[in-house]
Design an enzyme around this catalytic site. Sequence first.
Site, PDB file in Angstrom:
ATOM      1  CE  LYS A 116      -8.035  -4.841  11.641  1.00 16.21           C
ATOM      2  NZ  LYS A 116      -6.751  -4.167  11.469  1.00 16.21           N
ATOM      3  CD  GLU A 200     -11.513 -12.897  15.740  1.00 18.96           C
ATOM      4  OE1 GLU A 200     -12.195 -12.218  16.540  1.00 18.96           O
ATOM      5  OE2 GLU A 200     -10.370 -12.589  15.402  1.00 18.96           O
ATOM      6  CG  HIS A 235     -16.330   0.099  17.642  1.00 22.28           C
ATOM      7  ND1 HIS A 235     -15.986  -1.003  18.372  1.00 22.28           N
ATOM      8  CD2 HIS A 235     -17.430  -0.248  16.932  1.00 22.28           C
ATOM      9  CE1 HIS A 235     -16.825  -1.979  18.101  1.00 22.28           C
ATOM     10  NE2 HIS A 235     -17.713  -1.544  17.242  1.00 22.28           N
ATOM     11  NE  ARG A 292      -4.143   5.344  16.224  1.00 19.57           N
ATOM     12  CZ  ARG A 292      -4.980   4.343  16.039  1.00 19.57           C
ATOM     13  NH1 ARG A 292      -4.875   3.583  14.975  1.00 19.57           N
ATOM     14  NH2 ARG A 292      -5.932   4.076  16.921  1.00 19.57           N
TER      15      ARG A 292
HETATM   16  C1  MV4 Z   1     -14.511  -8.973  19.109  1.00 18.93           C
HETATM   17  C2  MV4 Z   1     -15.474  -8.939  20.149  1.00 18.93           C
HETATM   18  C3  MV4 Z   1     -15.901 -10.141  20.646  1.00 18.93           C
HETATM   19  N1  MV4 Z   1     -15.423 -11.296  20.137  1.00 18.93           N
HETATM   20  N2  MV4 Z   1     -14.058 -10.143  18.646  1.00 18.93           N
HETATM   21  C4  MV4 Z   1     -14.505  -4.311  18.243  1.00 18.93           C
HETATM   22  C5  MV4 Z   1     -13.560  -3.516  17.429  1.00 18.93           C
HETATM   23  C6  MV4 Z   1     -12.530  -4.442  16.895  1.00 18.93           C
HETATM   24  N3  MV4 Z   1     -11.233  -3.974  17.279  1.00 18.93           N
HETATM   25  C7  MV4 Z   1     -12.835  -5.747  17.486  1.00 18.93           C
HETATM   26  N4  MV4 Z   1     -13.980  -5.608  18.329  1.00 18.93           N
HETATM   27  C8  MV4 Z   1     -14.495  -6.662  18.974  1.00 18.93           C
HETATM   28  N5  MV4 Z   1     -14.043  -7.845  18.559  1.00 18.93           N
HETATM   29  C9  MV4 Z   1     -14.530 -11.270  19.151  1.00 18.93           C
HETATM   30  N6  MV4 Z   1     -14.081 -12.432  18.646  1.00 18.93           N
HETATM   31  C10 MV4 Z   1     -15.926  -7.723  20.604  1.00 18.93           C
HETATM   32  C11 MV4 Z   1     -15.444  -6.569  20.012  1.00 18.93           C
HETATM   33  C12 MV4 Z   1     -15.989  -5.359  20.548  1.00 18.93           C
HETATM   34  C13 MV4 Z   1     -15.212  -4.464  21.285  1.00 18.93           C
HETATM   35  C14 MV4 Z   1     -13.864  -4.665  21.488  1.00 18.93           C
HETATM   36  C15 MV4 Z   1     -13.119  -3.776  22.211  1.00 18.93           C
HETATM   37  C16 MV4 Z   1     -13.725  -2.657  22.752  1.00 18.93           C
HETATM   38  C17 MV4 Z   1     -15.048  -2.419  22.564  1.00 18.93           C
HETATM   39  C18 MV4 Z   1     -15.814  -3.310  21.822  1.00 18.93           C
HETATM   40  C19 MV4 Z   1     -17.164  -3.068  21.634  1.00 18.93           C
HETATM   41  C20 MV4 Z   1     -17.903  -3.938  20.903  1.00 18.93           C
HETATM   42  C21 MV4 Z   1     -17.320  -5.078  20.347  1.00 18.93           C
END
Ligand code: MV4
Length: 501
Positions: A116, A200, A235, A292
């Site tokens: 990341k 973040e 997720h 992918r």
């Molecule tokens: C975040 C976020 C809020 N703020 N980053 C979840 C998995 C990973 N790919 C990143 N994720 C998130 N990152 C910041 N700065 C909220 C999530 C997140 C989320 C993102 C996409 C789809 C579903 C989610 C469910 C919970 C949290």
Amino acid sequence: MFSKILIANRGEIAIRVMRTCREMGIKTVAVYSEADVMARHVRYADEAYCIGPAASSESYLKMDTIIEVCNKTGAQAVHPGYGFLSENAVFARKLQDNGIVLIGPTPEAMEIMGSKIASKQAVEKFGVPLVPGINEAIVDADEALQVAIDIGFPVLIKASAGGGGKGMRAVYQKEEFLSALVAAQNEARSAFGDDSVFIEKYVGNPRHIEFQIMADTFGNVCHLFERECSIQRRHQKLVEEAPSVALTEEIRAKMGEAAVNVARACNYTGAGTVEFLLGDNGSFYFLEMNTRLQVEHPVTEMITGLDLVKEQLNVAFGLPLSFNQNELTINGHAIELRVCAENPFQQFLPNVGTVNTYLIPAGPGVRVDDCMESNMEIPIYYDNMLAKLVVWGKDRNQAIARMKRAIQEYIITGIQTTLPFGEFVMSHPNFISGDIDTHFIQNFYHPESEFESITEEELALLATGVAFLFEETKSQLQNSVGEQNNQAEHSAWQTNRRSSR
Ligand code: MV4
């Protein structure tokens, strides 16, 4: 074009890839585990080889065995599907060293996007918007606390090696920060062998919007528009659609350009997905890139009319993409429902057993990518997704109506599936109006209050056992942090136990 390729995967995606191969006159080699002797992908292939016992680590993840099968059969390339070895840079390098083509990006692109922190540093130089935060691994805890204070709470601590929510921790006030940091680092170390974490700003109630991109070896990079995947649980995506109702043409163009720049930042080739968070004022931020072909690629195929596997094969063989950006348009609307062996009335607990009757829907605008048939036992060793039900309509309302109709036609007996959940979503006023975010399930879906629940102890025991077995879905079963929904679930459990026992 290749004359023969090996598909290093199982289930619906193995069949999906082989279908395109057959259309293109490419012979297919399947590999399978002892649990998959009777599997449909084995029968679909032109040749099939058993590569070991049921456990993925003994079969589908055995790099050298798979390469041996390539050499023995004369397969010139490997399609890794999703999961298993699909984003494994070590495997990508081993194939290269053996003169076998990977139908996917280079090991270098996989490595950058697998970190990341490295990915944020790479894309920042290309002007891609990032969530406010630091793009470096935390070394000093007190400095990190100051960074968090400067960003402003709430913040998220994320593992650099993470993804899909693994190793994430939300911190709401400065008093919690240092203990959360230590916990996140420990979690990251034991899960990934790498304790690098970064910070973040926590974006509240975002939508999950991802862009499909395709790049060839001639420097052509196109985006194939977006997919909205906000309806997720732990997720795991459950419903995906294209296009997203949340994007104006202006935002779509900006995000599409950002997605192309992400691909350029790592010299990407092949099919990839760039994930963004979309805030409510049209602000968007790069999250990560998946190197992918994704589970939900069919909704993109439905609205663009393209065959993404065919494009992947062309690129891997050294041919240019069959289209350029100007030729791409969005035609209609597509929705996908993941049909998983889970009980949607009991916290989506994995449901194992034998499918008795299995009858798929058909008719206008319906596509089913699956790996099931009547009287088939679901192997407990792998992902529990049985099928993807995909519909297309000239507009979103027609797609929703078709999805409801197709769910009603679908007959699966013997096990519980997510089909009833799909019906709930398609009938929900917020889904119908497009007013959804990543908290849809926690906000609106509470069927368990109607049913007697199992105890937390029973859940923990089941979850522990199943976590070992599902390589693919492990992350959903771990008690992932950084989400308010865990708290909500926890209290739902408590309430439930009090009322039902
Ligand atoms: C975040 C976020 C809020 N703020 N980053 C979840 C998995 C990973 N790919 C990143 N994720 C998130 N990152 C910041 N700065 C909220 C999530 C997140 C989320 C993102 C996409 C789809 C579903 C989610 C469910 C919970 C949290």
